[in-house]
Design a protein around this motif. Structure first.
Motif, PDB file in Angstrom:
ATOM      1  N   THR A  23       0.829  -1.208   0.000  1.00  0.00           N
ATOM      2  CA  THR A  23       0.000   0.000   0.000  1.00  0.00           C
ATOM      3  C   THR A  23       0.861   1.255   0.000  1.00  0.00           C
ATOM      4  N   THR A  27       1.095   3.982  -3.000  1.00  0.00           N
ATOM      5  CA  THR A  27       0.733   5.361  -2.667  1.00  0.00           C
ATOM      6  C   THR A  27       1.891   6.319  -2.915  1.00  0.00           C
ATOM      7  N   ILE A 165      -4.982   6.409  -1.281  1.00  0.00           N
ATOM      8  CA  ILE A 165      -4.971   5.207  -0.443  1.00  0.00           C
ATOM      9  C   ILE A 165      -6.254   4.405  -0.658  1.00  0.00           C
ATOM     10  N   THR A 168      -6.028   2.468  -3.879  1.00  0.00           N
ATOM     11  CA  THR A 168      -5.152   1.292  -3.856  1.00  0.00           C
ATOM     12  C   THR A 168      -5.899   0.032  -3.429  1.00  0.00           C
ATOM     13  N   ALA A 169      -6.999   0.208  -2.705  1.00  0.00           N
ATOM     14  CA  ALA A 169      -7.783  -0.960  -2.281  1.00  0.00           C
ATOM     15  C   ALA A 169      -8.328  -1.710  -3.486  1.00  0.00           C
ATOM     16  N   GLY A 178      -1.907  -5.094  -1.260  1.00  0.00           N
ATOM     17  CA  GLY A 178      -2.254  -3.957  -0.427  1.00  0.00           C
ATOM     18  C   GLY A 178      -3.224  -4.332   0.680  1.00  0.00           C
ATOM     19  N   LEU A 203      -5.768   1.110   8.346  1.00  0.00           N
ATOM     20  CA  LEU A 203      -6.065   2.148   7.363  1.00  0.00           C
ATOM     21  C   LEU A 203      -6.544   3.430   8.043  1.00  0.00           C
TER      22      LEU A 203
END
Length: 224
Positions: A23, A27, A165, A168-169, A178, A203
């Protein structure tokens, strides 16, 4: 309680660490490229808008429409829509490398719009004063516009990073991994509820930490 925590870490510690690194990689790399593209675009939008010093109606409208079109496409659709372009550019459409391109394409226009908004907040009277003194456009951009807009730029980049962020999931759909992907594959699909909770907490901590850091940087820049 501690025994359960140790048992959980023994089972999932390596996976969580690897997912967190993935992750952060996605990012950090995507944000760097997005800033390199988005910041100049934001400056160009301000300089070429109607009535500006370098006003150019056609260039401004072209950039404006292109940014709006890209921003209107949900990331999950953009991710698959530009797969051929991604493969052409980096040689693969999977993994972290395959996720970087769509993340940059998704984030750069967003940063450009945030930068445009931040730069437009600079007092027009200040700019006119420097223009009247014959200061070059390049120096006005660097020493006046960007300097005066630093607090807003810092907050804008903070917002963009947090949005990145979240994107990225979904990058896990192309095998980039991630925390979001870990939560989905194990927490949701395999009903590992503990994994879901821990990834969500991580997160939240990451986002809260970034927002706090961004706020403090913006406050310090405002005092300077």
């Amino acid at each position: 309680m501690f025994s359960k925590i140790n048992q959980f870490l023994d089972s999932w510690g390596n996976s969580l660490w690897e997912a967190a690194i993935q992750t952060l990689q996605m990012t950090g790399i995507s944000l760097a490229f997005s800033v390199l593209i988005g910041l100049p675009l934001g400056v160009l939008l301000v300089l070429t808008r109607p009535g500006a010093r370098l006003g150019n109606h056609w260039l401004y409208q072209t950039l404006n429409v292109a940014i709006n079109i890209i921003r209107s496409i949900p990331f999950i659709i953009l991710l698959f829509f530009i797969l051929p372009f991604t493969k052409l550019l980096v040689g693969t459409s999977i993994g972290i490398e395959g996720a970087i391109v769509p993340l940059v394409v998704y984030t750069a226009p967003y940063i450009a719009r945030l930068m445009e908004t931040a730069l437009l907040e600079v007092d027009g009277g200040v700019l006119e004063a420097f223009e009247a003194m014959g200061i070059s456009t390049g120096k006005i951009i660097w020493h006046v516009m960007l300097r005066e807009a630093r607090p807003s730029i810092a907050l804008g980049l903070t917002i963009a990073t947090i949005g990145l962020i979240g994107a990225t999931a979904m990058a896990g759909l192309v095998g980039a991994g991630g925390l979001g992907d870990l939560a989905y594959r194990y927490g949701f699909l395999r009903y590992e509820v503990d994994v879901m909770y821990v990834t969500v907490i991580l997160l939240i901590i990451l986002v809260q930490g970034l927002q706090t850091l961004g706020n403090r940087i913006a406050a310090r820049l405002k005092k300077d």
